[in-house]
Write a protein that holds these residues in place. Sequence first.
Motif, mmCIF file in Angstrom:
data_model
loop_
_atom_site.group_PDB
_atom_site.id
_atom_site.type_symbol
_atom_site.label_atom_id
_atom_site.label_comp_id
_atom_site.label_asym_id
_atom_site.label_seq_id
_atom_site.Cartn_x
_atom_site.Cartn_y
_atom_site.Cartn_z
ATOM 1 N N LEU A 28 0.851 -1.185 0.000
ATOM 2 C CA LEU A 28 0.000 0.000 0.000
ATOM 3 C C LEU A 28 0.886 1.233 0.000
ATOM 4 C CD1 LEU A 28 -2.727 1.471 0.291
ATOM 5 C CD2 LEU A 28 -2.473 1.212 2.765
ATOM 6 N N GLU A 30 0.632 5.471 0.063
ATOM 7 C CA GLU A 30 -0.182 6.673 0.240
ATOM 8 C C GLU A 30 0.731 7.878 0.109
ATOM 9 O OE1 GLU A 30 -3.472 5.046 3.421
ATOM 10 O OE2 GLU A 30 -1.657 5.978 4.182
ATOM 11 N N LEU A 32 0.931 12.091 0.491
ATOM 12 C CA LEU A 32 0.325 13.313 0.998
ATOM 13 C C LEU A 32 1.088 14.514 0.459
ATOM 14 C CD1 LEU A 32 0.489 11.223 3.783
ATOM 15 C CD2 LEU A 32 -1.254 12.892 4.313
ATOM 16 N N GLU A 37 -4.020 13.786 1.754
ATOM 17 C CA GLU A 37 -3.835 12.629 0.883
ATOM 18 C C GLU A 37 -4.249 12.999 -0.537
ATOM 19 O OE1 GLU A 37 -5.356 8.096 0.207
ATOM 20 O OE2 GLU A 37 -5.349 8.873 2.254
ATOM 21 N N SER A 40 -3.211 7.266 -3.725
ATOM 22 C CA SER A 40 -2.882 6.000 -3.072
ATOM 23 C C SER A 40 -3.037 4.876 -4.084
ATOM 24 C CB SER A 40 -3.761 5.747 -1.851
ATOM 25 O OG SER A 40 -5.096 5.555 -2.237
ATOM 26 N N THR A 42 -2.741 0.384 -4.254
ATOM 27 C CA THR A 42 -2.504 -0.922 -3.667
ATOM 28 C C THR A 42 -2.048 -1.834 -4.796
ATOM 29 O OG1 THR A 42 -4.222 -0.571 -2.016
ATOM 30 C CG2 THR A 42 -3.528 -2.843 -2.395
#
Length: 93
Positions: A28, A30, A32, A37, A40, A42
Amino acid sequence: MRQRHHFHTDHAGHSVTATVETGGRTVLVEVLVDGKETGSVTAHGDHPIVVHVELPTDPPESATVRVKPGPDVPSCLLEAPDAEPRMMSPRTY
């Protein structure tokens, strides 16, 4: 066992932070920008991951965070227009 890795850099007056969570069947990522955020992803396995984000400049600027999740310690690279690609520094927290 899942592990979280944190990376950071500054670009065009903005803070860009990436968190990469590894250690399972999925990875994962992510990202920012200035604490919000903005992207993202996966993914499965240790294949490179690309996260597209937008920097809140005037006009807004697209950027890309490229992540190599493994097999050892991950690494992150920020690519933005009109700038050399920049390795994001690891952060411990």
